[in-house]
Design an enzyme around this catalytic site. Structure first.
Site, PDB file in Angstrom:
ATOM      1  CE  LYS A  38      38.332   6.551  33.245  1.00 51.01           C
ATOM      2  NZ  LYS A  38      39.348   6.278  34.089  1.00 51.01           N
ATOM      3  N   GLY A 223      52.668   8.034  35.249  1.00 45.53           N
ATOM      4  CA  GLY A 223      52.475   7.579  36.446  1.00 45.53           C
ATOM      5  C   GLY A 223      53.965   7.918  37.158  1.00 45.53           C
ATOM      6  CB  ALA A 224      56.700   6.364  38.935  1.00 44.29           C
ATOM      7  CG  ASP A 254      39.507  10.470  36.557  1.00 43.86           C
ATOM      8  OD1 ASP A 254      39.825  10.411  35.515  1.00 43.86           O
ATOM      9  OD2 ASP A 254      38.995   9.468  37.327  1.00 43.86           O
TER      10      ASP A 254
END
Ligand code: RIB
Length: 303
Positions: A38, A223-224, A254
């Site tokens: 990460k 996310g989306a 990241d």
């Protein structure tokens, strides 16, 4: 200047039709050896999004071939790697399976990452222009001490609570948010963190708003659905993610963190930095591997 204090891994990645459940074995036609971790992912995302020579990384690798290639990879990507030191342990390694929808499951063998300490930063002087970036794959006490130094010098701290530790005390989390300007979490990490600080909710929006009550800005990557920022003064903002068909979501968070750090280092407004981070994280999902699809400045539409 951006300093990333964090992890470096080599990612061993296998594509599978579905991620194995406990006790199950699945076959994959092969595997790839890719750069990850990460911390390294965030440093490289920041460097690609930034003007030259804006990013440094402090980390530990093993004195092995993985460590040497990981350090070279940072340098090739314009990350200053003078503070990447050798440890007696092997370079960290992540075992990753990616399914047909681009979802992943990851096991990280920490190795050298567990040796990272604040002593690694000897010679680095934080100042008011420092943007320091932390995650949860290296010893927490070392990260906290470095964050305190950065804040005492007037710098800013971005802390990505990923991966959210299974055993973390309320005291530790409260110390963490006290030393953080921007706390970045995904939906699950937001709910976990809020619960640890005393807010039982299954809505990431409530969790994010609650976490910002501790005085930091809490950014929830969803996310989306895009990114949701909750500021300590009660304001909130939402940035939509462009519609994409993800190939591999590994490293998307990241990428978001690295580009956000880059935007703040460049003195963009918070909203603009958030928009750039959200767009860049979506682009990163279009290629296989954590770092492969991380966009350059040009790909972000920045000259
Ligand atoms: O966030 C993705 C990263 O998590 C991978 O590169 C892997 O190394 C793990 O640290």
């Amino acid at each position: 200047m951006i300093i990333v204090f964090g992890s470096i891994n080599i990612d061993l990645v296998a594509r599978v039709s579905s991620i194995p459940r406990p006790g199950e074995t699945v076959l994959s036609p092969g595997y790839e050896t890719l750069f990850g971790g990460k911390g390294a992912n965030q440093a490289i995302a920041a460097a690609r999004a930034s003007l030259p020579h804006r990013v440094a990384m402090a980390a530990c690798v093993g004195g092995d071939a993985f460590g040497r290639s990981a350090r070279d990879n940072l340098v090739r990507n314009d990350v200053v790697a003078d503070l990447v030191v050798d440890s007696a342990e092997p370079t960290g390694c992540a075992f990753i399976t990616v399914d047909e929808r681009g979802e992943n499951a990851i096991t990280v063998a920490s190795g050298a990452n567990a040796s990272l300490s604040e002593a690694t930063l000897r010679g680095f002087e934080a100042n008011a222009a420092t943007v320091a970036v932390f995650q949860m794959e290296v010893p927490f006490s070392a990260s906290l001490n470095v964050a305190r130094q950065v804040r005492a010098a007037g710098g800013r701290v971005i802390w990505n609570f990923a991966p959210a530790p299974t055993a973390f005390s309320t005291r530790d989390l409260s110390d963490l948010v006290d030393e953080t300007d921007i706390f970045v979490v995904n939906e699950h990490e937001a709910i976990t963190a809020a619960k640890l600080l005393g807010c039982e909710t299954d809505r990431f929006e409530d969790a994010g708003a609650y976490l910002s009550g501790s005085g930091c800005t809490c950014v929830v990557t969803a996310g989306a659905q895009g990114a949701f920022a909750f500021h300590s003064d009660g304001r909130s903002e939402i940035v939509e993610a462009p519609p994409i068909r993800p190939v591999d979501t590994t490293g998307a968070g990241d990428t978001f963190v690295g580009i956000l750090a880059s935007g703040l280092d460049e003195a963009l407004s918070f909203t603009k930095a958030l928009q750039r981070a959200c767009y860049g994280a979506s682009l990163a999902c279009l290629a296989y591997g954590a770092q492969t699809g991380m966009p350059t400045r040009a790909q972000l539409g920045v000259i």
